[in-house]
Design a protein around this motif. Structure first.
Motif, PDB file in Angstrom:
ATOM      1  N   LYS A 144      41.454   8.456  15.425  1.00 15.00           N
ATOM      2  CA  LYS A 144      41.154   8.067  14.016  1.00 15.00           C
ATOM      3  C   LYS A 144      39.783   7.707  13.669  1.00 15.00           C
ATOM      4  N   LYS A 145      39.159   8.356  12.892  1.00 15.55           N
ATOM      5  CA  LYS A 145      37.639   7.933  12.315  1.00 15.55           C
ATOM      6  C   LYS A 145      37.642   6.863  11.329  1.00 15.55           C
ATOM      7  N   ASN A 146      36.656   6.280  11.031  1.00 16.67           N
ATOM      8  CA  ASN A 146      36.308   5.295  10.122  1.00 16.67           C
ATOM      9  C   ASN A 146      37.194   3.944  10.128  1.00 16.67           C
ATOM     10  N   MET A 147      37.351   3.469  11.474  1.00 18.96           N
ATOM     11  CA  MET A 147      38.092   2.247  11.484  1.00 18.96           C
ATOM     12  C   MET A 147      37.567   1.282  12.013  1.00 18.96           C
ATOM     13  N   PHE A 148      37.729  -0.089  11.615  1.00 20.77           N
ATOM     14  CA  PHE A 148      37.090  -1.194  11.765  1.00 20.77           C
ATOM     15  C   PHE A 148      38.209  -2.215  12.080  1.00 20.77           C
ATOM     16  N   GLN A 149      38.065  -3.108  12.561  1.00 18.95           N
ATOM     17  CA  GLN A 149      38.766  -4.404  13.091  1.00 18.95           C
ATOM     18  C   GLN A 149      38.615  -5.885  12.495  1.00 18.95           C
ATOM     19  N   VAL A 150      39.375  -6.626  11.941  1.00 22.65           N
ATOM     20  CA  VAL A 150      39.062  -8.147  11.557  1.00 22.65           C
ATOM     21  C   VAL A 150      39.901  -8.820  12.694  1.00 22.65           C
ATOM     22  N   LEU A 151      39.136  -9.857  13.313  1.00 23.96           N
ATOM     23  CA  LEU A 151      39.745 -10.627  14.182  1.00 23.96           C
ATOM     24  C   LEU A 151      39.712 -12.076  13.617  1.00 23.96           C
ATOM     25  N   HIS A 152      41.142 -12.408  13.847  1.00 24.66           N
ATOM     26  CA  HIS A 152      41.172 -13.573  12.856  1.00 24.66           C
ATOM     27  C   HIS A 152      42.057 -14.928  13.690  1.00 24.66           C
ATOM     28  N   GLY A 153      42.247 -14.837  14.976  1.00 24.57           N
ATOM     29  CA  GLY A 153      42.877 -15.882  15.806  1.00 24.57           C
ATOM     30  C   GLY A 153      44.236 -15.174  16.149  1.00 24.57           C
ATOM     31  N   GLU A 154      44.865 -14.265  15.281  1.00 19.63           N
ATOM     32  CA  GLU A 154      46.360 -13.677  15.855  1.00 19.63           C
ATOM     33  C   GLU A 154      45.952 -12.392  16.307  1.00 19.63           C
ATOM     34  N   LYS A 155      46.859 -11.311  16.067  1.00 17.32           N
ATOM     35  CA  LYS A 155      46.546  -9.931  16.674  1.00 17.32           C
ATOM     36  C   LYS A 155      45.350  -9.355  15.617  1.00 17.32           C
ATOM     37  N   PRO A 156      44.529  -8.512  16.271  1.00 18.01           N
ATOM     38  CA  PRO A 156      43.480  -8.040  15.157  1.00 18.01           C
ATOM     39  C   PRO A 156      44.111  -7.239  14.325  1.00 18.01           C
ATOM     40  N   LEU A 157      43.534  -7.334  13.082  1.00 24.68           N
ATOM     41  CA  LEU A 157      43.919  -6.256  12.109  1.00 24.68           C
ATOM     42  C   LEU A 157      42.871  -5.063  12.147  1.00 24.68           C
ATOM     43  N   TYR A 158      43.598  -3.899  12.398  1.00 20.72           N
ATOM     44  CA  TYR A 158      42.813  -2.499  12.262  1.00 20.72           C
ATOM     45  C   TYR A 158      43.216  -2.043  11.184  1.00 20.72           C
ATOM     46  N   ILE A 159      42.041  -1.455  10.362  1.00 16.95           N
ATOM     47  CA  ILE A 159      41.948  -0.913   9.203  1.00 16.95           C
ATOM     48  C   ILE A 159      41.244   0.550   9.308  1.00 16.95           C
ATOM     49  N   GLN A 160      41.659   1.555   8.633  1.00 18.43           N
ATOM     50  CA  GLN A 160      41.135   2.781   8.442  1.00 18.43           C
ATOM     51  C   GLN A 160      40.495   3.181   7.013  1.00 18.43           C
ATOM     52  N   ALA A 161      39.261   3.326   6.845  1.00 13.42           N
ATOM     53  CA  ALA A 161      38.488   3.378   5.591  1.00 13.42           C
ATOM     54  C   ALA A 161      38.876   4.766   5.249  1.00 13.42           C
ATOM     55  N   ASN A 162      38.556   5.215   4.083  1.00 12.49           N
ATOM     56  CA  ASN A 162      38.537   6.543   3.619  1.00 12.49           C
ATOM     57  C   ASN A 162      37.470   7.485   4.123  1.00 12.49           C
TER      58      ASN A 162
END
Length: 599
Positions: free
Chosen positions: A420-438
């Motif tokens: 999938k394109k346009n994805m980013f991740q937020v690392l915060h100590g637990e499992k990474p939060l993977y998000i896909q923007a429009n």
């Protein structure tokens, strides 16, 4: 293509007078020796031009330095020696410090040194070390970081490199307003023109100063991470040096961010690419008055009666009497706290969380080990100055919340992870939060917003995994332990257009050239260390090495021997490489160019 050269008369400090300009074709600069006379021409920036024959003429003598950059492996020894400078005790015995000692002009050494250390993420500890050395010689708190030392020049150069975007988003709109729709602001009775109204001018100046000051103290959230880290170090070093002065921790930071950064950018916007040209005389005068005001407002405790009485210009003293309000001092204090803290801060003067960004995107379910469309759910995301949340629907209670202070990194995610394109991740100590923007623009905006608000988090990561952990291993490096350290260096800690391209090998080659040019001074410094080690008695007369800083003669001597040995080996490598290139490359090619004029 041509280069434009402006000629100015700066005999009256910042009150520069435009004399004329010329345009020189770039192709003529490629000649080995170029000298020519050009008639000065009127400025081509929309101003009313003067007669060409009144502008005189200008003779150019252009020279340039050519560096022959070898393959990277040739610089390993010198690069490693320079990069470990921050760990050398004392710092004056380090290779980086010695470089500044032997160069006639410290600026020659500072530029490549800062760029090299910045490229390898070693600048902050080095600046802290040389700043601590500066503070040893500082006897009064009110003179802290006021000289042109190695520490102050390194910070200056760092701010110029990494602070361009910060200046652009903070000052450019108001600077454009001042330059494009100028209001008369002269308040010096001697310089007032016939018909000028000093009261109106003072109101105009006050309007501009208020606007610039307000933009600055509200800008802490945009301050680059590296600048915050340096300011944090300077603040605590100053407090340690002067423990009985509660204000020195602020003046240590304000002496840079207000006096040497914002005030300089205001008075010379063209130098910092905030304006395309040098402003005209009247606008330049207005910017000078604003810059003086910003310096004074940014100096901790500068609005006291004692400080006001020290103004050289009576008219400036009268002007500042209207600023004697606690709100200005408190705003500066809050701003300096924000840009020199290791914890995430909210914008100045805000007690409630500030809403920064929101929108609908797709979130991948955390903990899923397989790839599938069902794992991605549409959610409503909201970012404030305190937390990052997502909801099932807008205006609903959040179903997951990450406090801003807990975010360790925000990075793009490789497309190959979930196809999938346009994805980013937020690392915060637990499992990474993977998000896909429009779309890609939206993804960049979210990454930049998240990076800005988390720029001062103390536990930021230096490395991350650019891909996901699936089927028992990280797709990027194949590591099988989910908690293993990342395999790529974090890159998105500053907005995209503040990142700079640095060629580490080229900067190391420049430093090698400086050491080569100053070989005689290296030898003098080496002899000085030997003399000190042998003769420990009092020196009655000035020595040849009295201008050098030698705290530990043995450690300095050891570093000098390493530098000289490395330079000699690099000299040999350059000779061998040049001979090999000359013999294998065709004469007249890019690798073996023709030297001299063709007859």
């Amino acid at each position: 293509m041509s280069e434009r050269v402006d000629l100015w008369n700066n005999g009256n400090l910042v009150q520069d007078i435009f004399l004329g300009e010329i345009k020189v074709p770039v192709k003529v600069l490629r000649n080995d020796s170029f000298q020519a006379w050009y008639l000065l021409q009127p400025r081509e920036n929309g101003n009313k031009s003067s007669k060409t024959d009144d502008l005189g003429s200008l003779r150019l003598n252009i020279c340039y330095t050519e560096d022959c950059v070898l393959p990277s492996e040739y610089y390993t020894s010198l690069r490693n020696l320079l990069l470990k400078s921050a760990d050398v005790q004392p710092i004056s015995a380090s290779a980086a410090y010695i470089l500044s000692e032997v160069c006639r002009d410290k600026y020659d050494a500072v530029l490549p040194l800062v760029r090299l250390l910045l490229h390898h993420h070693k600048l902050v500890p080095f600046v802290a070390a040389v700043a601590e050395l500066d503070l040893k010689d500082t006897q009064e708190a009110n003179t802290i970081f006021r000289g042109n030392t190695l520490a102050t020049r390194c910070v200056d150069e760092m701010m110029k490199i990494v602070g361009k975007h910060y200046l652009k988003v903070t000052l450019k709109p108001v600077i454009d307003e001042i330059c494009e729709s100028p209001k008369p602001c002269e308040i010096d009775p001697i310089k007032l023109r016939e018909g000028d109204n000093v009261e109106i001018n003072m109101e105009n100046l006050r309007y501009y100063v208020d606007k610039v000051f307000r933009e600055i103290v509200r800008s802490s959230i945009s301050c680059p991470t590296l600048m915050c880290d340096v300011f944090y170090s300077l603040r605590h070093l100053a407090a340690k040096r002067f423990p009985n002065d509660p204000h020195v921790q602020y003046s240590a930071v304000s002496s840079f961010v207000f006096l040497r950064f914002f005030a300089v950018a205001v008075v010379s916007p063209h130098t910092f690419h905030l304006r395309p040209h040098h402003p005209d005389a009247q606008t330049s005068r207005t910017l000078t008055l604003i810059s003086k005001a910003i310096q004074t407002l940014g100096s901790w405790g500068s609005l006291t009666k004692t400080k006001l009485s020290s103004f050289k210009e009576t008219f400036m003293c009268e002007f500042f009497k209207t600023f004697q309000e606690e709100t200005f001092t408190e705003s500066v204090k809050k701003f300096l706290d924000d840009v020199s803290s290791t914890e995430s801060k909210e914008p100045s003067g805000v007690s409630e969380p500030v809403h920064l960004k929101e929108g609908e995107m797709y979130k991948r379910a955390q903990g899923r080990t397989r790839i599938g469309k069902k794992n991605f759910k549409k959610r409503w995301f909201c970012l404030t100055s305190r937390e990052f949340t997502y909801h099932k629907q807008q205006d609903k209670e959040p179903i997951f919340t990450i406090p801003i202070k807990n975010i360790l990194a925000v990075e793009k995610l490789d497309e190959s992870s979930f196809n999938k394109k346009n994805m980013f991740q937020v690392l915060h100590g637990e499992k990474p939060l993977y998000i896909q923007a429009n779309n890609c623009v939206e993804a960049s905006e979210w990454i930049e917003a998240l990076c800005r608000v988390t720029r001062c988090n103390q536990k930021r990561l230096s490395f991350y995994h650019p891909s996901a952990f699936l089927n028992g291993n990280w797709l990027c490096c194949k590591a099988t332990i989910e908690s293993s350290e990342g395999c790529a260096r974090c890159t998105a800690d500053v907005p995209a257009d503040t990142q700079i391209e640095i060629d580490g090998d080229r900067e190391t080659e420049r430093i090698y050239s400086l050491f080569t040019i100053n070989r005689s001074k290296l030898q003098k410094l080496e002899e000085a260390c030997g003399s000190i080690a042998v003769y420990q008695g009092p020196r009655k007369e000035p020595d040849d090495y009295s201008n050098f800083t030698i705290e530990d003669s043995v450690a300095t001597f050891h570093t000098l021997q390493q530098i000289i040995d490395i330079v000699e080996k690099l000299n040999e490598s350059h000779e061998k490489y040049q001979k090999k290139r000359s013999s294998s490359a065709k004469y007249g090619s890019e690798e073996n160019p023709i030297v001299g004029k063709v007859s």
